[in-house]
Motif scaffolding. Structure first.
Motif, PDB file in Angstrom:
ATOM      1  N   ILE A 234      38.802  33.994  42.356  1.00  0.00           N
ATOM      2  CA  ILE A 234      39.448  35.145  41.703  1.00  0.00           C
ATOM      3  C   ILE A 234      38.803  35.400  40.337  1.00  0.00           C
ATOM      4  O   ILE A 234      38.630  36.543  39.921  1.00  0.00           O
ATOM      5  N   ASN A 235      38.418  34.334  39.657  1.00  0.00           N
ATOM      6  CA  ASN A 235      37.770  34.521  38.352  1.00  0.00           C
ATOM      7  C   ASN A 235      36.412  35.199  38.500  1.00  0.00           C
ATOM      8  O   ASN A 235      36.031  36.027  37.665  1.00  0.00           O
ATOM      9  N   SER A 236      35.691  34.876  39.555  1.00  0.00           N
ATOM     10  CA  SER A 236      34.397  35.538  39.754  1.00  0.00           C
ATOM     11  C   SER A 236      34.634  37.038  39.990  1.00  0.00           C
ATOM     12  O   SER A 236      33.903  37.880  39.477  1.00  0.00           O
ATOM     13  N   LEU A 237      35.698  37.346  40.721  1.00  0.00           N
ATOM     14  CA  LEU A 237      36.001  38.764  40.988  1.00  0.00           C
ATOM     15  C   LEU A 237      36.492  39.474  39.730  1.00  0.00           C
ATOM     16  O   LEU A 237      36.333  40.690  39.586  1.00  0.00           O
ATOM     17  N   SER A 238      37.081  38.710  38.790  1.00  0.00           N
ATOM     18  CA  SER A 238      37.542  39.352  37.544  1.00  0.00           C
ATOM     19  C   SER A 238      36.356  39.935  36.780  1.00  0.00           C
ATOM     20  O   SER A 238      36.465  40.979  36.146  1.00  0.00           O
ATOM     21  N   THR A 244      33.686  47.464  37.161  1.00  0.00           N
ATOM     22  CA  THR A 244      33.884  48.582  38.097  1.00  0.00           C
ATOM     23  C   THR A 244      35.160  49.377  37.865  1.00  0.00           C
ATOM     24  O   THR A 244      35.369  50.414  38.491  1.00  0.00           O
ATOM     25  N   GLY A 245      36.041  48.881  36.998  1.00  0.00           N
ATOM     26  CA  GLY A 245      37.304  49.595  36.790  1.00  0.00           C
ATOM     27  C   GLY A 245      38.395  49.174  37.761  1.00  0.00           C
ATOM     28  O   GLY A 245      39.528  49.645  37.680  1.00  0.00           O
ATOM     29  N   GLU A 249      44.692  42.201  38.532  1.00  0.00           N
ATOM     30  CA  GLU A 249      46.073  41.920  38.979  1.00  0.00           C
ATOM     31  C   GLU A 249      46.384  42.687  40.252  1.00  0.00           C
ATOM     32  O   GLU A 249      47.038  42.176  41.166  1.00  0.00           O
ATOM     33  N   GLU A 250      45.921  43.946  40.291  1.00  0.00           N
ATOM     34  CA  GLU A 250      46.141  44.738  41.512  1.00  0.00           C
ATOM     35  C   GLU A 250      45.391  44.117  42.680  1.00  0.00           C
ATOM     36  O   GLU A 250      45.889  44.049  43.803  1.00  0.00           O
ATOM     37  N   LEU A 251      44.190  43.646  42.384  1.00  0.00           N
ATOM     38  CA  LEU A 251      43.375  43.012  43.421  1.00  0.00           C
ATOM     39  C   LEU A 251      44.067  41.748  43.961  1.00  0.00           C
ATOM     40  O   LEU A 251      44.192  41.562  45.172  1.00  0.00           O
ATOM     41  N   SER A 444      41.390  42.178  28.244  1.00  0.00           N
ATOM     42  CA  SER A 444      42.232  41.341  29.087  1.00  0.00           C
ATOM     43  C   SER A 444      41.390  40.953  30.289  1.00  0.00           C
ATOM     44  O   SER A 444      40.729  41.817  30.883  1.00  0.00           O
ATOM     45  N   ILE A 445      41.433  39.677  30.613  1.00  0.00           N
ATOM     46  CA  ILE A 445      40.551  39.178  31.662  1.00  0.00           C
ATOM     47  C   ILE A 445      40.717  40.031  32.940  1.00  0.00           C
ATOM     48  O   ILE A 445      41.834  40.318  33.360  1.00  0.00           O
ATOM     49  N   GLY A 446      39.621  40.496  33.490  1.00  0.00           N
ATOM     50  CA  GLY A 446      39.666  41.241  34.751  1.00  0.00           C
ATOM     51  C   GLY A 446      40.081  42.686  34.638  1.00  0.00           C
ATOM     52  O   GLY A 446      40.375  43.331  35.650  1.00  0.00           O
TER      53      GLY A 446
END
Ligand code: NAD
Ligand code: UDX
Length: 448
Positions: A234-238, A244-245, A249-251, A444-446
């Motif tokens: 999840i951190n890599s995706l953040s 990308t916008g 959290e939604e993800l 804010s992260i992500g």
């Protein structure tokens, strides 16, 4: 076989709470927790508000059992001699020197326990690996135990602990599972049953899982690796969200609603900390390399690399915001422990982030409601590179209590999800939120 007398070697984050709960739930069993650290034992025997570790609900459990059938002592040999069942709950940190340094688990404390048990025991014992250990450690322990040739029979079980800090008592009361690994021999199965009978006093039978020793040892490392891997995923995706916008959290919510994936451990953060995840994943990597499984080792190593990347990325965001130089900037660090509700700061991301900000020239004001000033400076001395080159105290202050916090500064970094932070006045500071707990912050992260 009905056990009447238990000894636990190691009165730390695992030994203390685990034995307190066994003593509470099994009033007919005498439980003695021993440690070489006299100050720690004195604290376990001291006032309930000053127990050596903080865990919600722990003081209440200790209050009920201590002096009844729960005892804390430095008399290690005596407790070993009297016990029928001995838990080894000593630390197994990453090795810092010798073969496997920086990767393998340091087994010196476990080996010292085994030697101690071997030399003191005059009657048969069940010896239990409670510490997290590399797969096949039981073999080595058996060798040590049998080396005295005293004729005493030792049965070794693996019973890894899955509690998380901050929720230890609840985790122990309502474990998802209790895992017990034992030999398939008759005496092995008898020992397994003796331990099953203890847990069965409060854990439903279907949650007590018995396996062979190697599966049990490896399941503990693998469980921590899988949990850490989810966080690194999840951190890599953040990082991708920030480009990308998309909103992390939604993800997380969208991903976690798939019941095959589940919603837990998908919270993006400044990186995982704590005494277990990094150490256990590194140990798994080391084991895979030892068995020649290079691809498997590389796969798990990436979990650690992403975690390091995330901590570094967060600190760099702050430095970049100020044009690459923090000289003279005053920055508050909120949260020093590796997560909320614990006083444990082992491998905390805050230690790394603070070091990077400090080296970029910042003045730091550190605050954590659970961690003392002494502990924070001890961590800095222990973890920071070449921390002796400058008078650190001239650029670092540790604040307590929370109302001393004046957030009229250049920036504030939030590093744990501590409830107390949510109600602070952030109107005169620029917030960098590493835990995604504030709705408004410059970073804010992500969130892009
Ligand atoms: P800890 O450092 O808090 O406690 C270990 C204690 O063992 C120390 O107080 C130390 O003085 C004592 N000790 C070491 N050698 C000794 C000896 N020969 N005789 C007597 N006492 C001795 O460690 P911890 O966090 O409780 O972890 C213990 C083990 O449990 C580790 O293997 C860890 O990986 C595992 N574990 C920890 C957690 C956690 O949340 N902390 C959770 C699950 C498993
Ligand atoms: C972990 C395991 O959860 C536990 O089963 C094992 O016995 C010991 O190791 P612990 O390290 O005490 O427990 O805490 P945990 O709640 O797992 O958190 C570890 C780190 O991951 C913390 O820094 C936490 O903030 C972080 N984390 C956790 C995230 O960044 N995101 C999440 O979604 C969950």
């Amino acid at each position: 076989m009905q056990i009447k007398n238990i000894c636990c070697i190691g009165a730390g984050y695992v030994g203390g709470p685990t034995m307190a709960v066994i003593a509470l739930k099994c009033p007919d069993i005498k439980v003695t927790v021993v440690d070489l650290n006299a100050a720690r034992i004195a604290a376990w025997n001291g006032p309930l508000e000053n127990l050596p570790i903080y865990e919600p609900g722990l003081a209440e459990v200790v209050e009920k059992a201590r002096g009844r059938n729960l005892f804390f002592s430095t008399e290690v040999d005596k407790a070993i001699d009297e016990a029928e069942m001995i838990f080894m709950a000593v630390n197994t940190p990453t090795k810092t020197e010798g073969e496997g340094a920086g990767m393998a688990a340091d087994l010196r404390y476990v080996e010292a326990c085994a030697k101690n048990i071997a030399s003191v025991s005059k009657t048969d014992k069940i010896v239990i690996e409670k510490s997290t250990l590399p797969v096949r450690t039981a073999e080595k322990i058996k060798e040590i135990l049998d080396s005295e040739g005293s004729g005493v029979h030792f049965e070794i079980l693996s019973n890894p602990e899955f509690l998380a800090e901050g929720t230890a008592i609840q985790d122990l009361f309502k474990s998802d599972r209790v895992l017990i690994g034992g030999d398939e021999t008759k005496s092995g199965q008898k020992a397994v049953q003796a331990l099953v009978d203890i847990y069965a006093n409060w854990i439903p039978k279907e949650k007590i899982l018995t396996t062979n020793v190697w599966s049990s040892e490896l399941a503990k490392l693998a469980s921590n690796a899988m949990l850490a891997q989810r966080i690194s995923s999840i951190n890599s995706l953040s990082a991708l969200c920030e480009k990308t916008g998309a909103d992390i959290e939604e993800l997380s919510k969208a991903i976690g609603m798939d019941h095959r994936i589940g919603s837990k451990f998908l919270k993006a953060s400044v990186g995982f900390g704590g005494s277990c995840f990094q150490k256990d994943v590194l140990n798994l990597v080391y084991l895979c390399r030892h068995y020649g499984l290079e691809e498997v080792a590389d796969y798990w190593h990436q979990v650690i690399k992403i975690n390091d990347y995330q901590k570094d990325r967060f600190a760099q965001k702050i430095i970049d915001h100020f044009g690459g130089d923090l000289t003279g900037k005053k920055i508050a660090i909120l949260g020093w422990a590796f997560k909320a509700n614990t006083n444990d700061s082992r491998e905390s991301p805050a230690i790394y982030v603070a070091e990077k900000l400090f080296k970029a020239g910042a003045f730091l004001e550190i605050y954590d409601p659970m961690v003392s000033k002494e502990s924070i400076f001890r961590d800095i001395d222990f973890y920071w590179e070449a921390s002796g080159t400058e008078d650190l105290k001239s650029r670092i202050s540790v604040l307590y209590p929370v109302n001393e916090l004046d957030l009229s500064n250049d920036a504030t970094a939030i590093l744990t999800e501590c409830e107390a932070f949510k109600s602070l006045d952030f109107s005169n500071t620029i917030v960098f939120d590493g835990r995604g707990i504030l709705s408004s912050s410059i970073y804010s992260i992500g969130k892009g």
